[in-house]
Design a protein around this motif. Structure first.
Motif, PDB file in Angstrom:
ATOM      1  N   GLN A  35       0.806  -1.216   0.000  1.00  0.00           N
ATOM      2  CA  GLN A  35       0.000   0.000   0.000  1.00  0.00           C
ATOM      3  C   GLN A  35       0.847   1.277   0.000  1.00  0.00           C
ATOM      4  N   PRO A  36       1.961   1.327   0.760  1.00  0.00           N
ATOM      5  CA  PRO A  36       2.735   2.571   0.757  1.00  0.00           C
ATOM      6  C   PRO A  36       3.144   3.013  -0.654  1.00  0.00           C
ATOM      7  N   ILE A  37       3.387   2.059  -1.526  1.00  0.00           N
ATOM      8  CA  ILE A  37       3.790   2.457  -2.889  1.00  0.00           C
ATOM      9  C   ILE A  37       2.603   3.086  -3.609  1.00  0.00           C
ATOM     10  N   GLU A  38       1.443   2.436  -3.489  1.00  0.00           N
ATOM     11  CA  GLU A  38       0.251   3.010  -4.126  1.00  0.00           C
ATOM     12  C   GLU A  38      -0.030   4.390  -3.563  1.00  0.00           C
ATOM     13  N   ASP A  39       0.152   4.526  -2.251  1.00  0.00           N
ATOM     14  CA  ASP A  39      -0.103   5.823  -1.614  1.00  0.00           C
ATOM     15  C   ASP A  39       0.856   6.884  -2.145  1.00  0.00           C
TER      16      ASP A  39
END
Lengths: 255, 883
Positions: free
Chosen positions: B6-10
Motif C-alpha cells: 500500500q505505501p507504494i500506491e499511496d
C-alpha cells in the motif's frame, strides 16, 4: 578509422643467427673519412678499426618484468647475436657504445646479466668503450667482469667527439660545454626515425635512420625493445633509412 | 499474485501518478524472486519499475536480522547520469519513508568517502563498471557483497556490445558467487534492440549451470522475464530541404548551406537539441550559428565528450532549467534522463541507424499530446534519400499510405563481445588483488558468463600462465609474475603491493587516444584534444575548441596551454575516431528507395527533390536494381578508377577496400589507393587496369575471404592499432597522466613495440590472436562483409564505363583524406621513390637535425621563398657487400 594499411611482401628475418646472405653495408664518405652504415644499426669506422652502436638498453625487458609487465627476455639474446654479427662483419678491434648500455637499475636481472657476461667471453680480445648516457647514470656502471672501459661524455677519439646526447651548438652555452663544438660529433640518445613518403602515392612509413649533418652523425637506437622519435632533417643533411635488412639513402625534399 | 504494498500506491497517489501496467508487472516479477530486463525508450518510467521492487521487498519484510549492509547495487555506464539517478532513487526512498542510505561511487568520489563506503556500506550504491571492479580489487569484497539482494544495470544496451559490458558480466558472475546462498536477482534496463532477448540472456548469464558449480544463474532458477515498457509516442521525421537541388552539393559532410533554415527552426521552438555525428561538426555548427547570429550568444551552448566535465554539467543544468535555447551536441546527449524543456530535435547529417534516430526523436515532445519529432538536415544531396529511407524503416510519419505500422518496426541489434581475453586477464588480477581466487572455481564462474561460455581449457590456461609467468614457456619471462599461487590455500594473490597499486590505477576498458588537456594559463581546463592534432600546431597557431577560438601558447607534459585568440577564426579541431557506419537495416531501406526511384516511384518530398540528381545518375550511368551490383569505371588525370557500390556501410566498404587492394596487387606488382564510404568503395591506380566481369568476380569472391583478410591485416597498422586497446586492457600499457610518478614514466612503451616483440618472440600469444580476431570482427565486420560478398556473387554485375564522375562516384572521389595505399612492390623496389620532408624553417645553422616536436626556436614565419628543387639527387654513395 582504418588509417593507413601497409602491406609488405617481404617479412623481416630478425632471428639472431646470421642469415645466409650478409646484410647490406652502405659505405659513404663524410668529413674526409669512410663510414659504413650497417643494417644491424651500427656504424663502422674502418680508419679506427671500430664499430659504434648507441642506445643498447640491456635489461629493459627485465625492468618491465620486474614491474609486472611481461616482455620476453629473448630480446637480449637477439641483440647479443646482432653484436656478434657486427663484430664479424666489420672486423673491428674496438666496440664503442654511445650511451645507455644498461636500461635501469632493476633491469640488472640475473638472466640478462648472465647472458651478456657469456657473450663477453666469446670476444675476449675486443676492446669495449662505453660513453655513459642518462640511463647508465641511473643503472650504474656494468660489472667489472664485463671489462668495459667507461667514460663520461664528451669523449675525444680519432678527432671526433663521442657523445651520448648531442648538444646543439645553437643552444645557450652551458657550464659543462664552454666551447663551441668545432669537431664532428657522433651521438645517439634520440632514437631517430623519419616519416618517409612515397612520391608516387604508395604507402608511407616510419623507419629508423642515421642522420649525417654538417658536423654530426646521429645513430639509430640499437636495442630491440626501444621506441623511436621522429626527426626532421635540415637542408644539407643526409638521411639513411634502415628497414627490411637494408640501409638506403632517402632523398630530402623541402616542404 | 503479489500486489505492491500500500505505501507504494499511496506514494504514487500523493504525486498524482498512476503506475503503468509494465511497472506493476516488474514489481510482481521481482517479488517472486525473478530476474529480467525491462526495455523501452528513454524515460517512460523504467527506473521506478525496477527500483521499487527492492523497496517493496524492504517494506514487506523489513530488515532481516544479520542482513545489514549493501542490498542493492545500481550499475550505470555514465558518471554523468549518476547524479540524476541518485536524485530519483533518493526521492523514492524518502517518499516511502525507508531508512536507507543511497550513495554514489565512481572515479571522482573522494577517497575518504570511498573508504567509508567499504567499511560502512550504504544500503544502495550507484556505481560504474570500473568502480565495481575496483571494489572487487580490495580484500573484504566477500563480506561487502554477502547480503546483496539485487544488481541493476542501467542502459544495458550501451554496455552490451562493448568490453565494458563483458567487464560487467564478469563482475556480476562474481557477485552471484559472493552473495550465495542468498539468491541475487539481476535486472537490466535497456532501450529496445533488435536482439533484446539475447541482451537479457547475456546480462543474466548462462542458463545451464555447470557441473560442480553450486549456485546456478538466475535464468536456471526461475524463468527470467522480458518486460516491454509502454510503446513510444508516435515519431515524426521531417527534413529541412534546400529550395532546389541544382546547387546542393554532391559531397561534403558538414554542409552549412542550410544554416539559415536551421536558425529559423531554432527560433521557432522553445529549446532545441542539434545532434551532429562527430565532435568537429558540433564545433563547426556552434561557430557558424554564433557568427551568423551574434545576438544569440549565451543562448546557444556546445556539448560533446571531449569537453571538460564541469562545462558539460553546466550545459546540462542550463538545459534542465530551460535557460538555454539551443545545444549543439553529439551522442554525448544520447543517454540519460530527458530534459523536459527540449521540444525540438535536429539531426545534422544522416543518423546512420534507425534506433539512433528514434532515440533522438524521443528526446523531444514531452508535453502531453506532443509527438516525438526529429528534423533531419541533409549535408549532401544523397542524404535526403537516407532520411526518406529512415522514416520508412521506422514506420514514422509522414509516411506514404503503404508505410508499415509501428509494430513491425525493426531496430538494430547490438552484438555481444566474444571471449575478450584481455578483459578476463584484467579481471583475474582484480580478484587476485582482493580476496584472491582458486583457479578451477574461477574458471567455472567465468564460464557462466555469455562472453566466456565457450572458453576452452587451453585459452583459460594461457590466461593464467600469462598473469602468472608471462606465457606458457617456462623460461621466456624470467623474474616476472603478476600473481602467485599460495601452496597451502591454492589461492592466487597478486605478487606485490606495487603491482596491486598499478593495477587499481588502470582498471577499466576505456582506451582513449593519447589525449592532451587543453587549459588556460591559470590552470582551468576546457577539455581534451588528441595529441596528434596538437602536434601539428606551433605556438601562435589558432584553433577552435570548446566553442572558442584559442591560441596555442605552449605544450608541456600532456597539457596544451592556450589563451583566447583575438581573431575570430582558426583551425577546427579534428578527432580521429570513426563515425558510425550505416546500419544494415538502414542500408537495406536505402537500396529499396533507389529501386523505387528506378521504377519511377518518388513518393516523398525528399525523393521528389532529389529526382533530378537520380535522373543524372540514370543517364550517365545507372540506378541499380535489387538484384544488380553497379560498378563504374572511369579515367581521370590521376589514373584509372574503379567504383563498386555495395551500399553496405563504411566499415564493410573499408574492409572491402583492404581485401580488393590486396587481391588486385597480388595479380601483378602495382600500387593502388583505395577509399570507402557508406555507399561503396573506389580503387585508383596509375597503371592501366582492365575492368571486366572476370576481374570483378575474382576480387569480390568469398573464396579465401578470411585468409586474404588476415594477409592484409597481419602486417598492417590496423592490427597494431587494435592491439593497442588489447595491450592497455591486459595491463601491458599504462595511461600516462600529468605529474605521473617516475615509476609509471619508466614503463611507457608503445603498443607497436609490444606488437613487434610478441610477433617475433611469442607468436602464440593469445592477445595477438585476439587483436587480429577483433580487427576481423569489429573493424572489418567480416560477417557482414561475407554476407555482402555473397549478395554480390548472386547478383548481376553491371559495369558502366562512364565519362564523368557520377552522383554516386563523386563523393568517393572527393574523399581523398581517407585514402589507404597498398602496394605489392617490395621495399627495395620502392625505396628510391621515398622522400622525407625537411624541417620547414630556415636556420642560420645549416645541416643540424632537430627533434620535430620540441623545436620551437626557429622563426616559423620564415617563408618558403626559395623553394628547393623537389627531388635532390643522391650523390656520392656506394653499396659494398661485405663478403
Amino acid at each position: 578509422m582504418l588509417g593507413q594499411l601497409l602491406l609488405c611482401v617481404s617479412l623481416r628475418d630478425l632471428r639472431g643467427e646470421s642469415s645466409c646472405k650478409d646484410a647490406d653495408v652502405l659505405t659513404i664518405e663524410w668529413m674526409n673519412q669512410q663510414w659504413g652504415l650497417l643494417a644491424e644499426k651500427a656504424l663502422s669506422w674502418p680508419a679506427q678499426r671500430a664499430a659504434i652502436v648507441a642506445d643498447v638498453h640491456f635489461g629493459k625487458s627485465a625492468a618491465f618484468r620486474a614491474r609486472g609487465v611481461p616482455v620476453p627476455e629473448a630480446t637480449t639474446s637477439q641483440d647479443l647475436a646482432r653484436l656478434t654479427h657486427i663484430v664479424q662483419q666489420t672486423r673491428c678491434e674496438r666496440l664503442i657504445v654511445l650511451g645507455d648500455l644498461l636500461h635501469a637499475r632493476d633491469g640488472r636481472g640475473d638472466a640478462t646479466m648472465r647472458a651478456v657476461r657469456l657473450w663477453r667471453d666469446l670476444h675476449p680480445s675486443l676492446h669495449i668503450l662505453l660513453v655513459r648516457g642518462n640511463h647508465d647514470h641511473d643503472a650504474g656502471d656494468p660489472p667489472a667482469d664485463w671489462r668495459i672501459e667507461c667514460v663520461d661524455e664528451p669523449h675525444s677519439s680519432g678527432g671526433v667527439w663521442l657523445r651520448h646526447a648531442h648538444q646543439h651548438s645553437g643552444d645557450a652555452l652551458t657550464p659543462a660545454h664552454p666551447h663551441r663544438e668545432s669537431r664532428c660529433v657522433i651521438a645517439g640518445h634520440v632514437h631517430p626515425c623519419v616519416h618517409v613518403h612515397d612520391s608516387e602515392g604508395g604507402p608511407s612509413a616510419r623507419v629508423p635512420c642515421f642522420v649525417f649533418s654538417q658536423r654530426s652523425i646521429l645513430l639509430p637506437a640499437f636495442g630491440s625493445f626501444t621506441g623511436t622519435h621522429p626527426v626532421r632533417p635540415r637542408a644539407g643533411d643526409r638521411v639513411f633509412a634502415v628497414a627490411h635488412n637494408e640501409v638506403s639513402e632517402i632523398a630530402t625534399v623541402a616542404v | 499474485m503479489v500486489t505492491p504494498p500500500q505505501p507504494i500506491e499511496d506514494w504514487f497517489a500523493s504525486n498524482r501518478w498512476t503506475p503503468f501496467e509494465f511497472q506493476r508487472e516488474t514489481w510482481r516479477a521481482y517479488l517472486e524472486g525473478r530476474s529480467g530486463l525491462v526495455h523501452a525508450p528513454t524515460g517512460m518510467g523504467k527506473t521506478l519499475a525496477v527500483w521499487l521492487g527492492p523497496l517493496a521487498e524492504e517494506l514487506a519484510h523489513g530488515s532481516r536480522a544479520g542482513s545489514g549492509g549493501l542490498r542493492v547495487l545500481w550499475i550505470t555506464p555514465l558518471r554523468a547520469l549518476a547524479n540524476d539517478t541518485l536524485r530519483n532513487l533518493r526521492a523514492a526512498v524518502d517518499g516511502l519513508n525507508i531508512q536507507w542510505r543511497v550513495e554514489l561511487r565512481h572515479g571522482d568520489t573522494a577517497s575518504s568517502v570511498r573508504l567509508r563506503q567499504r567499511q560502512k556500506p550504504p544500503e544502495a550504491l550507484i556505481t560504474t563498471p570500473e568502480s565495481l571492479s575496483v571494489l572487487l580489487s580490495y580484500p573484504g569484497a566477500s563480506e561487502l557483497f554477502r547480503n546483496l539482494r539485487c544488481a541493476i544495470v542501467d542502459e544495458w544496451h550501451e554496455l552490451l556490445s562493448t568490453k565494458r559490458g563483458v567487464q560487467t558480466e564478469l563482475a556480476l558472475a562474481h557477485l552471484r558467487t559472493l552473495s550465495a546462498p542468498q539468491t541475487m536477482r539481476t535486472w537490466g534496463l535497456s532501450a529496445t534492440l533488435g536482439n533484446t532477448e539475447q541482451a537479457m540472456r547475456v546480462l543474466l548469464g548462462d542458463s545451464h549451470p555447470r557441473r560442480g558449480h553450486a549456485h546456478p544463474s538466475p535464468l536456471a532458477q526461475s524463468e527470467a522475464v522480458l518486460i516491454r515498457g509502454d510503446a513510444p509516442k508516435e515519431i515524426v521525421v521531417e527534413t529541412i530541404l534546400p529550395d532546389d537541388i541544382e546547387r546542393f552539393p554532391w559531397s561534403g559532410h558538414i554542409g552549412l548551406r542550410l544554416l539559415d533554415r536551421v536558425i529559423a527552426a531554432v527560433e521557432r521552438a522553445r529549446t532545441t537539441l542539434i545532434f551532429t555525428n562527430v565532435r568537429s561538426a558540433a564545433e563547426i555548427w556552434f561557430q557558424a550559428i554564433l557568427k551568423a547570429r551574434p545576438d544569440l550568444i549565451g543562448q546557444v551552448a556546445l556539448h560533446h565528450g571531449s569537453l571538460d566535465r564541469d562545462i558539460r554539467q553546466q550545459v546540462e543544468q542550463l538545459l534542465r532549467d530551460g535557460r538555454v535555447k539551443c545545444v549543439v551536441c553529439t551522442s554525448s546527449l544520447d543517454l540519460g534522463v530527458d530534459f523536459s524543456p527540449v521540444d525540438q530535435v535536429l539531426q545534422i547529417g544522416s543518423p546512420k541507424g534507425i534506433a539512433r534516430m528514434m532515440q533522438r526523436a524521443g528526446r523531444s515532445g514531452h508535453q502531453p499530446g506532443a509527438k516525438s519529432t526529429v528534423i533531419g538536415v541533409p549535408t549532401m544531396a544523397l542524404e535526403m534519400i537516407e532520411f526518406a529511407a529512415a522514416r520508412e524503416a521506422a514506420g514514422a510519419a509522414p509516411s506514404s499510405p503503404s508505410g508499415k505500422g509501428r509494430e513491425s518496426v525493426q531496430v538494430e541489434s547490438r552484438d555481444p563481445v566474444d571471449r575478450p581475453l584481455d578483459v578476463l586477464v584484467q579481471h583475474m588480477v582484480t580478484l587476485a588483488s582482493g580476496d584472491g581466487f582458486v583457479a578451477d572455481q574461477l574458471k567455472d564462474e567465468v564460464r557462466m558468463t555469455h562472453a566466456f561460455a565457450h572458453l576452452s581449457d587451453r585459452e583459460w590456461q594461457w590466461c593464467v600462465d600469462f598473469v602468472e609467468r608471462g606465457g606458457t614457456a617456462l623460461t621466456a619471462y624470467p623474474q616476472y609474475s603478476r600473481i602467485l599461487r599460495d601452496e597451502a590455500s591454492d589461492r592466487y594473490a597478486v605478487s606485490s603491493k606495487a603491482i596491486e597499486r598499478m593495477h587499481r590505477m588502470s582498471i577499466g576498458t576505456i582506451t582513449s587516444d593519447s589525449a592532451m588537456k587543453v587549459a588556460f594559463a591559470n590552470g582551468s581546463t576546457l577539455g581534451t584534444i588528441e595529441e596528434g592534432f596538437i602536434s601539428r600546431l606551433r605556438p601562435g597557431d589558432r584553433f577552435v575548441f570548446a566553442g572558442r577560438v584559442l591560441e596555442l601558447l605552449r605544450t608541456h607534459n600532456m597539457t596544451a596551454f592556450v589563451r583566447p585568440a583575438k581573431q575570430t577564426s582558426g583551425l577546427i579541431t579534428r578527432w580521429g575516431g570513426a563515425k558510425a557506419p550505416l546500419s544494415t537495416l538502414l542500408s537495406d531501406a536505402i537500396r529499396r528507395k533507389f529501386d523505387e526511384a528506378r521504377r519511377g516511384v518518388f513518393d516523398s518530398i525528399e525523393m521528389q527533390l532529389v529526382r533530378p540528381l537520380l535522373d543524372v545518375q540514370a543517364r550517365w550511368s545507372r540506378i541499380p536494381a535489387p538484384d544488380e551490383t553497379l560498378i563504374e569505371a572511369t579515367r581521370t588525370r590521376e589514373g584509372h578508377h574503379l567504383y563498386v557500390f555495395s551500399f553496405e556501410g563504411r566499415l564493410v566498404n573499408e574492409g572491402l577496400c583492404a581485401l580488393v587492394a590486396h587481391r588486385v596487387t597480388q595479380r601483378e606488382p602495382r600500387s593502388v589507393q583505395v577509399t570507402g564510404n557508406d555507399y561503396g568503395f573506389e580503387l585508383q591506380t596509375p597503371k592501366h587496369l582492365h575492368v571486366d566481369e572476370e576481374l570483378l568476380r575474382e576480387i569480390l569472391s568469398t573464396d579465401r575471404l578470411v585468409e586474404d583478410l588476415l594477409a592484409c591485416v597481419n602486417t598492417s597498422a590496423l592490427a597494431q592499432r587494435q592491439f593497442r586497446e588489447v595491450a592497455r586492457i591486459a595491463g601491458l600499457l599504462f595511461p600516462g597522466f600529468p605529474g605521473q610518478p617516475k615509476s609509471v614514466r619508466q614503463l611507457q612503451a608503445s603498443s607497436s613495440l609490444f606488437y613487434e616483440v610478441f610477433t617475433q618472440f611469442d607468436p602464440g600469444n593469445l592477445l595477438l590472436d585476439q587483436a587480429r580476431r577483433e580487427v576481423l570482427d569489429r573493424e572489418l565486420e567480416v560477417a557482414r562483409m561475407r554476407r555482402t560478398l555473397e549478395r554480390i556473387e548472386r547478383s548481376r554485375l553491371v559495369i558502366v564505363h562512364t565519362e564523368h564522375l557520377t552522383p554516386l562516384s563523386f563523393p568517393l572521389w572527393a574523399e581523398s583524406l581517407r585514402t589507404q595505399s597498398v602496394t605489392s612492390e617490395s621495399w627495395s623496389a620502392r625505396v628510391h621513390r621515398m622522400v622525407v620532408e625537411l624541417e620547414a624553417a630556415a636556420s642560420a645553422e645549416v645541416g643540424e637535425t632537430r627533434i620535430h616536436h620540441g623545436d620551437h626556436g626557429d622563426a616559423r614565419k620564415s617563408t618558403r621563398g626559395s623553394k628547393a628543387r623537389n627531388r635532390k639527387r643522391v650523390a656520392g654513395t656506394s653499396r659494398i657487400k661485405h663478403g
